[in-house]
Write an enzyme that holds these catalytic residues in place. Structure first.
Site, PDB file in Angstrom:
ATOM      1  CG  ASP A  51      -2.033  -1.030   1.137  1.00  0.00           C
ATOM      2  OD1 ASP A  51      -2.373  -1.436   0.012  1.00  0.00           O
ATOM      3  OD2 ASP A  51      -2.557  -1.422   2.200  1.00  0.00           O
ATOM      4  CE1 TYR A 109       4.456  -6.360   3.830  1.00  0.00           C
ATOM      5  CE2 TYR A 109       3.764  -8.653   3.889  1.00  0.00           C
ATOM      6  CZ  TYR A 109       3.826  -7.432   3.244  1.00  0.00           C
ATOM      7  OH  TYR A 109       3.251  -7.282   2.001  1.00  0.00           O
TER       8      TYR A 109
END
Length: 250
Positions: A51, A109
């Protein structure tokens, strides 16, 4: 011929990975640079999409091109054309069927938090000044390992066929001057990691207990989970492929 490119980027200046009209994206900048240098139209297929504002320490994409004679020299020259916040690491010639998204079997992540005001992390970590109970946050994070359906952490109205993910690791640890959340899974839903972190922070602040986290996980309701934390603290750190995918041509 098909190639994989390995690269990294600092996401502050980009409206995410995926190319879109009237917005600067990582995919858009890379495709324009590759097309100009290789003198042919190049379209990239990424391992996933990040994003707006999210960073990537390791990302892959594949593309079709005429034969590239010197892969290392091509990386060097492409880097000279790219902005400072995008860096190519390596080019791999792969089999024509190799796919950057579908063959990736594991992704990791990190989310960075600082608990003291620090000018060097203004654009790269989330500042949380409230005291946090890391032990409780790790207890809550461990619940993710035994769960499969993560619709409660998915962005609303997301067009996906399944909300099932296999989380293999989820842990908080102090690293020097920051608090880091690491999570590894076979796949992630859109906004999932930022929603997970927001939920675990509620536990760390003493607002929610473990029983409520279980309620959230079983609810499949995004509104019950914590607010998404800012994108600037999130890093895609690793994308793994079967050995044969990247070694098909040595």
């Amino acid at each position: 011929m098909r190639y994989f490119v390995e690269f990294s980027y600092f996401g502050k200046n980009y409206h995410g990975w995926q190319k879109q009209p009237n917005a600067i994206t990582v995919q858009g900048v890379l495709e324009e640079t590759f097309s100009t240098y290789l003198r042919e139209t190049v379209e990239l297929t990424g391992a996933g999409r990040t994003d707006a504002g999210v960073h990537a320490k390791q990302m892959y994409a594949h593309f079709e091109s005429n034969a590239i004679n010197d892969l290392q020299q091509t990386v060097y020259r492409l880097n000279a054309f790219l902005p400072a916040d995008i860096s190519l690491k390596k080019l791999h010639q792969v089999e024509e069927s190799a796919h950057a998204r579908f063959e990736a079997f594991e992704r990791s992540y990190e989310y960075w938090i600082v608990q003291e005001k620090n000018p060097f992390y203004t654009e790269s970590a989330h500042y949380v000044k409230v005291p946090l109970d890391i032990g409780k946050m790790n207890e809550a994070a461990s619940l993710l390992l035994d769960h499969k359906d993560f619709e409660c952490f998915s962005r609303s109205n997301t067009d996906v066929k399944t909300f099932l993910c296999e989380v293999k690791r989820a842990v908080w640890e102090v690293r020097e001057d920051k608090l880091v959340f690491s999570i590894t899974a076979d796949r992630f839903l859109r906004n999932m990691v930022r929603a997970v972190v927001g939920t675990l922070l509620e536990v760390g602040m003493g607002k929610w207990d473990l029983s409520y986290v279980k309620t959230v996980l079983n609810s499949r309701d995004r509104s019950k989970a914590g607010a998404s934390v800012p994108a600037k603290g999130l890093y895609l750190t690793s994308v793994l492929y079967p050995k044969k995918t990247l070694s098909a041509h040595g």
